[in-house]
Design an enzyme around this catalytic site. Structure first.
Site, PDB file in Angstrom:
ATOM      1  N   GLY A 449     -54.991  -9.539 -55.306  1.00 34.20           N
ATOM      2  CA  GLY A 449     -54.886  -9.658 -56.751  1.00 34.20           C
ATOM      3  C   GLY A 449     -56.195  -9.331 -57.443  1.00 34.20           C
ATOM      4  O   GLY A 449     -57.211  -9.073 -56.805  1.00 34.20           O
ATOM      5  N   GLY A 452     -60.805 -11.464 -63.758  1.00 39.26           N
ATOM      6  CA  GLY A 452     -62.087 -11.139 -64.357  1.00 39.26           C
ATOM      7  C   GLY A 452     -63.228 -11.251 -63.372  1.00 39.26           C
ATOM      8  O   GLY A 452     -64.342 -10.806 -63.654  1.00 39.26           O
ATOM      9  N   GLY A 454     -63.143  -9.898 -60.374  1.00 38.27           N
ATOM     10  CA  GLY A 454     -63.068  -8.800 -59.435  1.00 38.27           C
ATOM     11  C   GLY A 454     -61.796  -8.808 -58.619  1.00 38.27           C
ATOM     12  O   GLY A 454     -60.819  -9.458 -58.949  1.00 38.27           O
ATOM     13  N   ASP A 566     -64.292 -26.225 -61.036  1.00 40.27           N
ATOM     14  CA  ASP A 566     -63.000 -25.612 -61.363  1.00 40.27           C
ATOM     15  C   ASP A 566     -61.931 -26.049 -60.358  1.00 40.27           C
ATOM     16  O   ASP A 566     -61.216 -25.234 -59.791  1.00 40.27           O
ATOM     17  CB  ASP A 566     -63.129 -24.094 -61.381  1.00 40.27           C
ATOM     18  CG  ASP A 566     -61.934 -23.422 -62.077  1.00 40.27           C
ATOM     19  OD1 ASP A 566     -61.256 -24.098 -62.871  1.00 40.27           O
ATOM     20  OD2 ASP A 566     -61.685 -22.238 -61.819  1.00 40.27           O
TER      21      ASP A 566
END
Length: 738
Positions: A449, A452, A454, A566
């Site tokens: 996939g 943003g 990369g 995150d």
């Protein structure tokens, strides 16, 4: 003789004899009666029991409040709140614990408690004891903990407080203690917890206290009237963890840089003081959010939004002396600009920025077109998605273009040679990982996939072992050493619930990260119906426990004491045994070095095609803590605790806080999942209406489910200082059985 007696017989003999007997009782018998009673009293109970009865006497209404404390017992070991233990060489059991917390007892603390030679725990918290703390109670030299919080105690700290050499906990918070913090506190060498919050202590903290407390884990001096500056030697508290709390005092002066020497896991609470100057940026300071420094008007610098202005002193003081102070808006300069001028300047600036941006975009695409090389892809369609089988991307000018016939094969670039440009090399972080650059470039590569951050590939090596490869971008040439330091730190992280980093490639125009490939997708796909797997209760427990262990390791034991920043289901990968693996740790810093875009997050290590696709539809990351949504705030470990709590709530309820596409998600979206759970608890909604319907027939342990709900709500407290550490969360989860 008989005659004498008969001649002296008085007709009132009986009355006189009774009177004489009564007088004899008054003169001789009654005065010594307490002695005989005392002999009987002491013979009925041990010396420890006598010392404890002094509490009953000191408490108003003690006969009722401590009704089972009676001198008729041979031992006090069965009394309410009393704990005993046997010791070799002593026939009677000895009192080792007194716990009378929250019993609304009113009275004073008797000094006789110091006679309890083997007393280890004294807990009178949350009562109404008044008066001073007797010096004599610290004659009980076996004391390990003294908890007298939540009373009305006054006076100063006893000078004998450190007499018990094994004393580990002193909690005198929420009283009315006065006086100052004396240097003798530094004699409590074994002390682990010192809590003096919510008193009336004043004055300065003398130097020399903190070096004498090498084992101190918790320090809370908040809500007093302490003044002066923090001692520089506070940085010697190397065992400190949790939160260093000195908030709501009257401290002044600059923050000592030695605070940065404290462990990285320590949070600061310096609010509501009068600290001045610039906040240091070294060590533990870099791990603090802005809430740690609020309401100190003269503090400036990150993470606060006040920038520091350098002033050169004039008049008094040495010429040229520099000071730092918060920048104050210059109203004079604003008055010189009319609204029309401000609008014109803004439009000109916007036009200039747009023009420069278009120029950079043009140059970028021109360079990309001139240096690009094709990636031959075979598109396969099946089910509701398509996957790509591609040759590995071009690295430093190697042309991977093949003929149309070769595009049907899984062979990558046919051209060999040294890749990476000048100085490019592939470095293995893990000693057990062996791979040559040519082998990597010629391996079969599957696109997992894009985001943003990369492209992420699944690359199958010649030995059949798959790895995940992420391209970071082309920038960061001037920060090579910084990049190496970061990847080396990531590479030293070794935990069964954290994705292992294997190698990296650095060249001027290409950066690659290579890690283990986790084969069974991610938790987001499993929860939202994108895979065929059904997560049972035991699977969910296994996943959340493993995630907690991995995150606690990153926080407490990893070389950098990482803040992930995150945590969410798409960054929790699963293998075929449903063992969880945390991915993406340390990626934020690497992206910053290489200058890539952080507008979205797609995962550092691959876990299946859906790994990155989920990020394309996310508009808002509701797993992030409230303070994490303020751009200027620095990441802290409490961010991760909040995110973990949201993941735990999602596992329990089956409801997602993400604004995902309804076509790819079967779970119910509730953007504010925390408030929803708080509401249903407040309304006493049946547990069956809260738990994921897929678990209703399987979950029978109501108590354990409620425990997990309460743990999740503790993790998602609005105030980050209240949230528990991940280590504590993990330990609590381990106690929950399937």
């Amino acid at each position: 003789m008989q005659q004498i007696f008969t001649s002296n017989i008085n007709p009132n003999f009986c009355f006189n004899t009774s009177t004489q007997l009564l007088n004899m009782l008054k003169l001789y018998i009654i005065p010594v009666l307490p002695f005989f009673l005392l002999l009987n009293y002491t013979s009925a109970i041990t010396s420890d029991g006598l010392a404890l009865l002094s509490i009953k006497s000191a408490v108003d209404g003690g006969a009722t409040a401590l009704s089972d404390w009676t001198d008729k017992d041979d031992t006090p070991c069965h009394w309410t709140g009393v704990t005993c233990a046997n010791f070799s060489g002593i026939s009677d059991p000895q009192v080792v614990g007194i716990t009378l917390a929250g019993k609304n007892l009113r009275g004073y603390i008797p000094s006789e408690l110091g006679n309890l030679t083997y007393l280890r725990r004294l807990n009178l918290n949350n009562n109404k004891f008044h008066g001073s703390i007797p010096d004599q109670i610290f004659n009980a030299t076996s004391l390990h903990s003294v908890i007298l919080s939540g009373n009305n105690l006054s006076g100063e700290l006893p000078m004998t407080i450190c007499n018990p050499v094994r004393l580990q906990t002193i909690d005198l918070s929420r009283n009315s203690l006065t006086g100052t913090i004396q240097k003798f506190l530094g004699n409590c060498r074994e002390l682990q917890r010192l809590v003096l919050a919510g008193n009336k202590l004043s004055g300065e903290i003398p130097a020399g206290v903190f070096p004498g407390l090498p084992n101190l884990i918790q320090l809370d001096l908040s809500s007093n009237s302490l003044t002066g500056s923090l001692p520089f030697d506070i940085g010697e508290l190397k065992s400190l963890s949790g939160t260093l709390n000195v908030s709501f005092n009257r401290f002044t002066g600059k923050l000592p840089e030695s605070l940065g020497d404290l462990p990285l896991t320590v949070g600061f609470d310096l609010r509501h003081n009068n600290f001045t100057g610039e906040i240091p940026q070294s060590g533990s300071f870099a791990n603090q959010g802005p809430t740690a420094f609020l309401n100190n008007p003269s503090l400036c610098g990150p993470p606060l939004r006040k920038t520091c202005r350098e002033d050169i002193s004039t008049g008094l003081g040495s010429p040229g002396t520099k000071t730092l102070s918060p920048v104050i808006n210059d109203d004079v300069s604003k008055k010189r600009l009319t609204p029309g001028m401000i609008i014109l300047i803004s439009l000109a600036d916007a036009f200039g920025v747009a023009l420069i941006g278009l120029l950079f975009v043009y140059l970028y695409w021109r360079k990309k077109d001139s240096n690009s090389c094709s990636c031959v892809c075979k598109v396969r369609f099946g089910g509701n998605h398509k996957s790509k089988l591609c040759t590995f991307p071009c690295v430093s000018g190697i042309d991977n273009t093949d003929s149309e016939a070769e595009s049907e094969k899984e062979v990558a670039a046919s051209n060999g040679g040294v890749a990476g440009g000048e100085g490019g090399e592939l470095i293995a972080i893990d000693k057990g990982f062996r791979i040559e650059l040519d082998e990597l470039l010629r391996a079969s590569a599957y696109v997992l996939g894009k985001s943003g951050l990369g492209i992420v590939y699944k690359v199958v090596l010649g030995n059949g072992i798959p790895v995940a490869v992420r391209r970071l971008g082309e920038g960061g040439e001037a920060r090579y050493k910084e990049f190496v330091v970061e990847v080396q730190a990531i590479g030293r992280v070794k935990h069964p619930n954290v994705v292992k980093f294997r190698a990296y490639y650095w060249a001027s125009d290409e950066k690659l990260l290579i890690s283990d490939f986790i084969s069974n997708g991610n938790l987001a796909s499993a929860l939202r119906g994108r895979t065929s797997m059904v997560l049972t209760w035991s699977m969910r427990l296994k996943i959340i426990k493993g995630t907690a262990r991995g995150l606690a390791y990153l926080h407490e034991c990893s070389p950098r004491k990482f803040v992930h920043g995150d945590i969410k289901p798409s960054n929790i990968l699963l293998d075929n045994d449903y063992q969880p693996y945390i991915s993406d740790f340390g990626l934020n810093r690497l992206i910053n070095i290489t200058g890539n875009d952080m507008s979205s997050s797609g995962g550092f290590m691959g876990g299946g095609l859906s790994y990155l696709k989920s990020t394309q539809s996310e508009k808002l990351n509701n797993y992030r803590a409230p303070e994490a949504r303020i751009p200027s705030n620095q990441p802290t470990q409490k961010w991760d605790v909040y995110s973990f709590g949201i993941v735990l709530l999602e596992l329990l309820t089956g409801k997602s806080p993400e604004l995902s596409s309804p076509t790819t998600s079967t779970s119910t979206e509730i953007p504010d999942l925390v408030k929803w759970v708080q509401k249903v608890f407040k309304e006493e909604t049946p547990l069956s209406d809260m738990v994921d319907p897929m678990l209703l027939q399987e979950v029978h342990a109501k108590k354990e489910v409620l425990t997990m709900f309460h743990l999740a709500l503790a993790c998602t407290e609005q105030d980050p200082e209240i949230r528990p550490r991940m280590k504590s969360v993990s330990e609590s989860l381990e106690k929950i059985r399937t």
